[in-house]
Design an enzyme around this catalytic site. Sequence first.
Site, PDB file in Angstrom:
ATOM      1  N   HIS A  81      39.997 -32.274 -29.714  1.00  0.00           N
ATOM      2  CA  HIS A  81      40.144 -31.377 -31.174  1.00  0.00           C
ATOM      3  C   HIS A  81      41.287 -32.265 -32.144  1.00  0.00           C
ATOM      4  CE1 HIS A  81      38.035 -30.367 -34.561  1.00  0.00           C
ATOM      5  NE2 HIS A  81      39.289 -29.219 -34.625  1.00  0.00           N
ATOM      6  N   SER A  82      40.959 -33.385 -33.532  1.00  0.00           N
ATOM      7  CA  SER A  82      41.991 -32.982 -34.007  1.00  0.00           C
ATOM      8  C   SER A  82      42.915 -34.001 -33.334  1.00  0.00           C
ATOM      9  CB  SER A  82      42.112 -31.516 -35.103  1.00  0.00           C
ATOM     10  OG  SER A  82      43.682 -32.682 -36.237  1.00  0.00           O
ATOM     11  N   LEU A  83      44.501 -33.246 -33.805  1.00  0.00           N
ATOM     12  CA  LEU A  83      44.951 -34.449 -33.318  1.00  0.00           C
ATOM     13  C   LEU A  83      44.961 -34.606 -31.506  1.00  0.00           C
ATOM     14  CD1 LEU A  83      48.395 -35.059 -32.793  1.00  0.00           C
ATOM     15  CD2 LEU A  83      49.249 -32.996 -32.327  1.00  0.00           C
ATOM     16  N   ALA A 126      42.029 -34.758 -30.341  1.00  0.00           N
ATOM     17  CA  ALA A 126      41.419 -36.139 -30.422  1.00  0.00           C
ATOM     18  C   ALA A 126      42.151 -37.225 -30.032  1.00  0.00           C
ATOM     19  CB  ALA A 126      40.487 -36.033 -31.587  1.00  0.00           C
ATOM     20  N   SER A 148      36.840 -35.278 -31.397  1.00  0.00           N
ATOM     21  CA  SER A 148      36.412 -33.873 -33.038  1.00  0.00           C
ATOM     22  C   SER A 148      36.846 -33.344 -34.204  1.00  0.00           C
ATOM     23  CB  SER A 148      35.935 -32.829 -32.202  1.00  0.00           C
ATOM     24  OG  SER A 148      36.001 -31.828 -32.763  1.00  0.00           O
TER      25      SER A 148
END
Length: 252
Positions: free
Chosen positions: A94-96, A98, A122
Amino acid sequence: MNAPAIDARKWMPYPSAGGAPTTLYCLPHAGAGASTYLPWRKELQPDVDVVPLQPPGREMRMRDEPFENLTPLLNDLLAAMDGVWQEPFALFGHSLGALVAFELARRLSAGEGPRPAHLIVSGRRAPQHPSRLPWIRMADDPMLLEIVRRLGGTPDEILDDEQMRQTVLTLMRADLGVDQTYRYRPDPPLDVPITVLSGSTDSHVTMAELEPWAECGSAGVDIRLVPGGHFFVVTQRETVLRRVRHCLVGSP
């Protein structure tokens, strides 16, 4: 003398429970740790064995220096996990996380380990798009604190505590530095199915920034909007886990 092997247990503080038909290795967002994914373990069993991965500088790895660049982070992770990957497996971030999962999938697919069966990213703009945040390494603590508050995901009671705030800012400076020093390279598309999840009201990721994910894979790229903002993975956890289960085992 050979360098000592990197202990895989540092990266896998919550090892595989075994018995599931597939394993999902999960990478946390900036400032977060492996425990973020502990609720997923119970909810996805017995179909999926969730194994959270723990970068240094947080939780039980608080004493380990966090990475400020992606390449040494991946080098360390790949060295630790050499011969440890439990196949078949997928990657989630998720975010970083990802971004880390995407580049990890690239290196595994290039022969640095077994190839993942699926990549789920994500809350992250496509890797072709650079960060829109102010340059973190030039930001003083008050500016960084403002950025962290704007990003969300860190409780106010932590940021309002002087000692805890400094710990969070140190980690966020490193983690956001990983993101901002990253430079996309146009390698051949991944021959791995990619699922992209994004919050429908996420102010940090626009639809235009999501669309280039389609160029990153040659085995199908599925972009899905989920109700919520940047941390829809928390507020819409059941929806996210249904999608993850469907991606990996095909159940509704």
